[in-house]
Design an enzyme around this catalytic site. Structure first.
Site, mmCIF file in Angstrom:
data_model
loop_
_atom_site.group_PDB
_atom_site.id
_atom_site.type_symbol
_atom_site.label_atom_id
_atom_site.label_comp_id
_atom_site.label_asym_id
_atom_site.label_seq_id
_atom_site.Cartn_x
_atom_site.Cartn_y
_atom_site.Cartn_z
ATOM 1 N N GLY A 11 0.835 -1.196 0.000
ATOM 2 C CA GLY A 11 0.000 0.000 0.000
ATOM 3 C C GLY A 11 0.870 1.247 0.000
ATOM 4 O O GLY A 11 2.081 1.190 -0.255
ATOM 5 N N TYR A 45 -8.659 1.513 -1.695
ATOM 6 C CA TYR A 45 -10.080 1.779 -1.445
ATOM 7 C C TYR A 45 -10.319 3.081 -0.676
ATOM 8 O O TYR A 45 -11.449 3.384 -0.313
ATOM 9 C CB TYR A 45 -10.696 0.596 -0.689
ATOM 10 C CG TYR A 45 -10.626 -0.688 -1.489
ATOM 11 C CD1 TYR A 45 -11.605 -0.997 -2.423
ATOM 12 C CD2 TYR A 45 -9.539 -1.551 -1.356
ATOM 13 C CE1 TYR A 45 -11.521 -2.152 -3.184
ATOM 14 C CE2 TYR A 45 -9.441 -2.706 -2.114
ATOM 15 C CZ TYR A 45 -10.432 -3.003 -3.029
ATOM 16 O OH TYR A 45 -10.339 -4.137 -3.797
ATOM 17 N N GLU A 114 -14.261 17.447 5.389
ATOM 18 C CA GLU A 114 -14.898 16.259 5.951
ATOM 19 C C GLU A 114 -15.162 16.462 7.433
ATOM 20 O O GLU A 114 -14.733 17.449 8.033
ATOM 21 C CB GLU A 114 -14.009 15.022 5.709
ATOM 22 C CG GLU A 114 -13.826 14.724 4.233
ATOM 23 C CD GLU A 114 -12.944 13.513 3.978
ATOM 24 O OE1 GLU A 114 -12.317 13.023 4.937
ATOM 25 O OE2 GLU A 114 -12.886 13.055 2.838
ATOM 26 N N HIS A 239 -16.816 3.214 10.360
ATOM 27 C CA HIS A 239 -17.273 4.249 9.425
ATOM 28 C C HIS A 239 -18.791 4.334 9.531
ATOM 29 O O HIS A 239 -19.477 3.323 9.457
ATOM 30 C CB HIS A 239 -16.862 3.928 7.984
ATOM 31 C CG HIS A 239 -16.946 5.118 7.097
ATOM 32 N ND1 HIS A 239 -18.143 5.624 6.656
ATOM 33 C CD2 HIS A 239 -15.988 5.929 6.585
ATOM 34 C CE1 HIS A 239 -17.916 6.697 5.905
ATOM 35 N NE2 HIS A 239 -16.616 6.901 5.855
ATOM 36 N N ARG A 287 -16.400 11.025 13.404
ATOM 37 C CA ARG A 287 -16.921 9.698 13.069
ATOM 38 C C ARG A 287 -17.435 8.921 14.276
ATOM 39 O O ARG A 287 -18.429 8.209 14.181
ATOM 40 C CB ARG A 287 -15.834 8.885 12.369
ATOM 41 C CG ARG A 287 -15.568 9.339 10.963
ATOM 42 C CD ARG A 287 -14.429 8.582 10.348
ATOM 43 N NE ARG A 287 -14.269 8.974 8.958
ATOM 44 C CZ ARG A 287 -13.296 8.533 8.181
ATOM 45 N NH1 ARG A 287 -12.398 7.703 8.660
ATOM 46 N NH2 ARG A 287 -13.215 8.912 6.922
ATOM 47 N N HIS A 348 -13.914 0.079 10.072
ATOM 48 C CA HIS A 348 -13.276 0.882 9.024
ATOM 49 C C HIS A 348 -11.777 1.086 9.236
ATOM 50 O O HIS A 348 -10.997 0.907 8.314
ATOM 51 C CB HIS A 348 -13.975 2.242 8.951
ATOM 52 C CG HIS A 348 -13.450 3.141 7.884
ATOM 53 N ND1 HIS A 348 -13.436 2.779 6.548
ATOM 54 C CD2 HIS A 348 -12.922 4.396 7.938
ATOM 55 C CE1 HIS A 348 -12.938 3.778 5.830
ATOM 56 N NE2 HIS A 348 -12.593 4.749 6.647
ATOM 57 N N ARG A 383 -9.362 8.692 14.837
ATOM 58 C CA ARG A 383 -8.677 9.322 13.702
ATOM 59 C C ARG A 383 -9.524 10.418 13.071
ATOM 60 O O ARG A 383 -10.704 10.225 12.794
ATOM 61 C CB ARG A 383 -8.368 8.255 12.652
ATOM 62 C CG ARG A 383 -7.754 8.791 11.374
ATOM 63 C CD ARG A 383 -7.578 7.671 10.378
ATOM 64 N NE ARG A 383 -8.852 7.168 9.938
ATOM 65 C CZ ARG A 383 -9.283 7.201 8.675
ATOM 66 N NH1 ARG A 383 -8.539 7.741 7.732
ATOM 67 N NH2 ARG A 383 -10.441 6.692 8.343
#
Length: 523
Positions: A11, A45, A114, A239, A287, A348, A383
């Site tokens: 990744g 993703y 966000e 999530h 979140r 998530h 996070r």
């Protein structure tokens, strides 16, 4: 087989380090192994983007403050400041390597906003930012002659002193890894002067997850068995808005946080915009708040899901910003312009993991770690959206910098070959599939968004029985990827449950009912 640098994972974390170290030392060898296709990783993703301070209205101070608020008092402030300040430099490198990000008519970055962010600072490529970064990094890696990238190679265990008879072997030191060539069915050793774990997250432990099927906590489990320090495993981010699939498909599709950033509303089945009753930021709360609020709403109503309402948004703008989400909804017979999108929280992101310092060093010599498998101190208890790709870029750079300034002695140790004497190929794999489903159901039902010591204690009892059965099977059977993954997930589940029991106060994404009762009693 020997190499200077062994990277486990392909990744953003692993590939960034591989590119930098290979360019710096063209005479040294870098081996990157990954258990699936070379581009299959959590990075691929990542929809939202990379949080970086670029706008005049924004500042490092604001980004640091937003991160600290999301982390709920458990961030390492020095780490947060370091990561945030490094952002613009790391973005410049991505651009040099060929990554493309969305710009507006004037050529400036089209920055997104966000949940938890006070300013527009998300650099993105439509709703497939991670996919674009992965593409650019892989292209760069393949241009470098001293990097070997092997797909379908699974790291089984790190090699430490207890594997080695040689008296030169030192305690608390990593010498490489035992690797399973999945296509040939053979196991071989890779001896490395330095090993980097960049093996991603643990989402599959819960089954219902936004993560790909490869996210089985392999890096954390290997480090755990090698006696590395692992912390904050109780802090799992769910999530809030994964696409709900009535068929129970475990590959939950993520509806990006940026959709709520654009102005989408969360509603229950009767149309009530319930987030207004939970937090003054409503849909733009962090979140953990949104996930806990949805969980509370579902428990109150007995429903299986809530809805994301985008019908009041400019549909052409939606298609432009979220083409992949629009396409997926269409495939699921949901017209975003007229229909509400059914959503539910799903596992998530893991905020804890292998403990590392600012140089990415673990508690084991010659072993480094980077990306979601680590606990750096950036995220604390929760996070902040789009900080994870940034963290991976910064820590990959720090690990590269450390290796540029320190040399490693190549020890001529005799490492024994993998010993599977007495094992057989199992005639049936039902024990693996059965225990996997049991494990995932156990984690969802007993170790979910809202936890209790009663459920956690029951979970440990069930898990111990499962672990004993799987370990017995592992001793007798020839190695397979699915068996190793199950074993790794059981290790990870133990860490999550035990550290959840130990946590005595609710912070960020962690919420345990007993902590509320204890605080009330003390008051």
């Amino acid at each position: 087989m020997s190499t200077n640098y062994l990277v486990i994972g392909s990744g953003i974390a692993g590939l960034t380090f591989a590119v930098k170290i290979a360019e710096k030392f063209p005479d040294r060898r870098v081996i990157v192994i990954t258990k699936a296709n070379e581009d299959e990783s959590n990075t691929k993703y990542a929809q939202g983007g990379v949080a970086i301070v670029l706008d005049d209205k924004d500042s490092f101070k604001k980004h640091v403050k937003d991160t600290l608020i999301a982390g709920d008092g458990l961030c390492d402030e020095a780490v947060v400041k370091m990561v945030v300040r490094e952002g613009p430099k790391r973005l410049e490198e991505l651009l040099l390597w060929g990554a493309n990000f969305d710009t507006d008519a004037s050529g400036d970055f089209n920055l997104g906003k966000e949940g938890g962010h006070s300013e527009y600072r998300i650099v993105h490529h439509k709703d497939i930012t991670g996919y674009e970064i992965e593409r650019a990094l892989l292209k760069k890696v393949h241009e470098l002659k001293n990097v070997t990238l092997w797909s379908h190679h699974f790291a089984i265990d790190l090699i430490t002193k207890h594997h080695i008879i040689d008296s030169q072997a030192k305690d608390n030191t990593c010498y490489g890894a035992y690797v399973f060539d999945q296509k040939k069915g053979t196991i071989f050793t890779i001896k490395a002067d330095s090993t980097l774990l960049a093996a991603g997250g643990i989402g599959r432990v819960y089954g219902h997850t936004t993560n790909p099927v490869i996210a089985t906590g392999d890096g954390i489990a290997m480090a755990y068995r090698a006696k590395a320090r692992i912390t904050d495993m109780e802090f799992i981010q769910f999530h809030p808005t994964a696409l709900y699939d009535a068929r129970g498909d475990q590959s939950s599709f993520l509806i990006s946080e940026a959709v709520r950033g654009m102005g989408a509303y969360l509603r229950n089945k009767i149309g009530y915009r319930f987030m207004l009753g939970y937090d003054e930021r409503a849909e733009l709360a962090s979140r953990d708040i949104v996930s806990q609020s949805i969980d509370s709403e579902l428990k109150k109503t007995g429903d299986t899901h809530v809805f994301l309402d985008c019908t009041h948004l400019d549909i052409e703008e939606f298609k432009k910003h979220f083409p992949n989400i629009y396409k997926k909804c269409k495939q699921s017979h949901i017209d975003v312009a007229t229909d509400w999108i059914p959503v539910v929280p799903a596992s998530h992101y893991l905020c804890g993991g292998i403990d590392v310092d600012m140089d990415g060093k673990t508690s084991i010599n010659n072993l480094f770690a980077c990306g979601e498998c680590t606990r750096t101190g950036l995220h604390g208890a929760n996070r902040l959206a789009s900080n994870s790709l940034l963290e991976a870029l910064v820590y990959a750079h720090n690990i590269f910098k450390y290796h540029s300034e320190h040399t490693y002695e190549t020890l001529e140790l005799e490492i024994p070959e993998w010993n599977d004497e007495g094992t057989t190929v199992p005639r049936e794999h039902v024990i693996i599939q059965y225990n996997l489903k049991q494990l995932q159901a156990l984690m969802r039902d007993y170790v979910g968004i809202v936890r209790s010591n009663s459920r956690l204690t029951k979970a440990i009892k069930h898990l111990d029985l499962m672990s004993a059965e799987v370990e017995e099977f592992y001793k007798q059977a020839k190695v397979s990827t699915s068996l190793c993954e199950l074993r790794n997930m059981i290790n990870v589940a133990h860490l999550i449950i035990n550290q959840s029991i130990a946590r005595k106060e609710n912070k960020g994404g962690f919420y345990k009912l007993d902590n509320i009762k204890e605080n009330e009693t003390e008051a």
